[in-house]
Enzyme design. Structure first.
Site, mmCIF file in Angstrom:
data_model
loop_
_atom_site.group_PDB
_atom_site.id
_atom_site.type_symbol
_atom_site.label_atom_id
_atom_site.label_comp_id
_atom_site.label_asym_id
_atom_site.label_seq_id
_atom_site.Cartn_x
_atom_site.Cartn_y
_atom_site.Cartn_z
ATOM 1 N N TYR A 142 44.267 69.002 19.632
ATOM 2 C CA TYR A 142 43.717 69.831 20.627
ATOM 3 C C TYR A 142 42.174 69.892 20.490
ATOM 4 C CZ TYR A 142 42.350 73.697 23.539
ATOM 5 O OH TYR A 142 41.768 74.522 24.476
ATOM 6 N N ASP A 237 36.640 65.147 15.571
ATOM 7 C CA ASP A 237 36.582 66.497 16.021
ATOM 8 C C ASP A 237 36.491 67.453 15.042
ATOM 9 O OD1 ASP A 237 38.278 68.444 18.593
ATOM 10 O OD2 ASP A 237 36.686 69.010 17.458
ATOM 11 N N LYS A 265 32.603 76.790 16.518
ATOM 12 C CA LYS A 265 32.972 77.769 15.382
ATOM 13 C C LYS A 265 31.917 78.178 14.525
ATOM 14 C CE LYS A 265 37.772 76.364 16.575
ATOM 15 N NZ LYS A 265 38.451 77.342 17.318
HETATM 16 P P1 KE4 Z 1 36.412 75.774 22.218
HETATM 17 O O1 KE4 Z 1 36.012 75.119 23.504
HETATM 18 O O2 KE4 Z 1 37.651 76.800 22.200
HETATM 19 O O3 KE4 Z 1 35.149 76.496 21.583
HETATM 20 O O4 KE4 Z 1 36.828 74.797 21.084
HETATM 21 C C1 KE4 Z 1 37.932 73.917 21.505
HETATM 22 C C2 KE4 Z 1 38.328 73.156 20.317
HETATM 23 C C3 KE4 Z 1 37.952 71.801 20.292
HETATM 24 N N1 KE4 Z 1 38.520 71.012 18.997
HETATM 25 C C4 KE4 Z 1 39.286 71.687 18.212
HETATM 26 C C5 KE4 Z 1 39.736 70.909 16.800
HETATM 27 C C6 KE4 Z 1 39.700 72.944 18.372
HETATM 28 O O5 KE4 Z 1 40.615 73.544 17.413
HETATM 29 C C7 KE4 Z 1 39.065 73.715 19.466
HETATM 30 C C8 KE4 Z 1 39.476 75.132 19.661
HETATM 31 N N2 KE4 Z 1 40.793 75.901 18.665
HETATM 32 C C9 KE4 Z 1 41.440 76.900 19.312
HETATM 33 C C10 KE4 Z 1 42.168 77.438 18.295
HETATM 34 N N3 KE4 Z 1 43.153 76.391 17.679
HETATM 35 C C11 KE4 Z 1 40.543 77.882 19.891
HETATM 36 C C12 KE4 Z 1 41.485 79.182 20.179
HETATM 37 C C13 KE4 Z 1 41.610 79.451 21.789
HETATM 38 O O6 KE4 Z 1 41.764 78.637 22.268
HETATM 39 O O7 KE4 Z 1 41.598 80.652 22.027
#
Ligand code: KE4
Length: 422
Positions: A142, A237, A265
């Site tokens: 993801y 990533d 994060k």
């Molecule tokens: P954000 O756009 O959510 O800040 O980041 C996206 C993203 C990109 N790359 C990786 C490896 C990530 O894990 C994420 C987002 N992580 C999820 C939790 N697995 C966010 C939680 C959510 O979607 O509410």
């Protein structure tokens, strides 16, 4: 009296699913989510006063623990000077210098507001720099919700069984090629079949959105070689792994150098920050220096930069934090495996117990987990005051505030519940 149920009923009237991010709706576990009032250290408290041991930690940012005194003090002091100017500030220079000064593969960096934005921008940059079109991603990984990445995506997309989201046009996704995680042959086949048109390979250098699936020995080095051989950029990533596996993230942990890396994060310490960075020759293609456009009203926001600086400075000042949380990850993983007899994958402070006894090394094997069993386990964990992600396909994030006794309590509780529900 304020209750989570009453708040959720109100929320569902005015927000899709009552949430601002799908996985928070607890839909996959069929429960009303606790509405959180406050948090400190490794504990969160809902509006009804219930306390939970928090293994989500806002999905990764809270490596120092919630409401870290130094982060709170820095933000509290800074906030009096104003929240946002949409202009240059010393703070964004400080955070950029702090990162570029400690991550050899990041010579230049651009701040954005989320991991999604960081990945979306890095992909556009890879295409602009290489003048190539195809992107290789891995099933189950993801990378946020930009169109090109919502193809066999992990995290919430995998949880709700819609890894290929509606609304993503064929045109938006047709240049996204899918490989199998930990399978270099699947990547080489795509490279050969799309010779000279692969702009980049983007990878979670430890997958943590199909549950935790560490990169096998040689996998990342193999991706590095294939990218060099076919003239594609390697993008790590590091939105989850950055500043978590080590200060230099997975790049430092595995000793493999990506061409670009994305962050989120921890870099914001709980405030909305994402970033992408890499070699100067690539980053110089980004507007206003180069022709790859990317912009953002709140990018480099002074309050967010303050929280990020206060967080990263503590990680730099006390590198022992990594030995501490990684040892706690080892301890928890060993204990969960012992009491459950199930597959527990972990790397550093990222842990995941799968509801299967089979090895989990990629998307297909992760999907063999018994998600119904996870639902039953989850409900009882929450009732026992243990707050893990409401999905089989996420990670447990350990922060420095966890004590050995709390890890023992967690292990014992898992063992007791698994005995009850089997
Ligand atoms: P954000 O756009 O959510 O800040 O980041 C996206 C993203 C990109 N790359 C990786 C490896 C990530 O894990 C994420 C987002 N992580 C999820 C939790 N697995 C966010 C939680 C959510 O979607 O509410």
């Amino acid at each position: 009296m304020k209750t989570s149920q009453r708040l959720f009923d109100r929320a569902k009237e005015v927000m899709p699913g009552g949430v601002n991010s799908p996985v928070r709706a607890f839909a996959s576990v069929g429960m009303t989510p606790p509405f959180i009032e406050k948090a400190r250290g490794n504990k969160i408290y809902d509006v009804e006063g219930n306390e939970y041991l928090d293994y989500v930690g806002s999905w990764g940012p809270m490596i120092l623990g919630h409401a870290d005194p130094k982060v709170i003090a820095a933000v509290g002091k800074r906030i009096e000077k104003g929240l946002s100017f949409g202009a240059c500030t010393e703070l964004e220079v400080e955070l950029a210098e702090l990162i570029c000064g400690h991550l050899p593969h990041v010579e230049m960096i651009r701040m954005v507001n989320s991991g999604t934005e960081a990945v979306m921008s890095a992909l556009r940059l890879a295409r602009g720099y290489t003048k190539k079109n195809k992107i290789i991603k891995f099933e189950g990984c993801y990378h946020g919700h930009s169109d090109a990445m919502l193809v066999k995506a992990g995290s919430g997309a995998m949880t709700f069984g819609d890894p290929d989201s509606a609304g993503v046009t064929k045109g938006a996704a047709e240049d996204t090629l899918l490989a199998r995680y930990n399978d270099l042959d699947s990547v080489e086949t795509l490279m050969k079949n799309n010779r000279d048109d692969v702009a980049c390979v983007i990878v979670e250098a430890t997958a943590a959105n199909m549950g935790v699936v560490p990169a096998k020995e040689g996998f990342l080095q193999g991706l590095r070689s294939l990218c060099d051989q076919y003239g594609a950029l390697l993008i790590f990533d590091e939105v989850i792994t950055g500043f978590r596996l080590a200060f230099g993230g997975a790049a430092e942990y595995f000793g493999v150098t990506p061409d670009l890396a994305t962050y989120g994060k921890i870099i914001g310490g709980g405030m909305p920050v994402g970033a992408y960075g890499g070699r100067k020759e690539i980053m110089k293609c980004v507007s206003p220096l180069g022709s790859v456009y990317q912009a953002g009203t709140l990018s480099g926001n002074p309050i967010a930069m303050t929280a990020g600086i206060a967080t990263l400075e503590q990680l730099l000042a006390d590198p022992g934090i990594y030995d501490d949380i990684n040892e706690k990850g080892d301890y928890l993983a060993e204990g969960l495996g012992r009491v459950s007899g199930r597959t527990v994958n972990h790397i550093g402070s990222l842990v995941c117990m799968f509801n299967t006894k089979e090895p989990v090394t990629d998307y297909d094997s992760a999907r063999k987990s018994d998600t119904e069993g996870f639902r039953r386990l989850f409900a009882k964990l929450l009732a026992a005051g243990i707050y893990v992600a409401p999905s089989q396909y996420e990670a447990m994030f350990i922060n420095r505030c966890f004590t050995r006794e709390e890890l023992d309590f967690t292990i014992e509780t898992y063992g007791r519940i698994l005995e009850e529900i089997k």
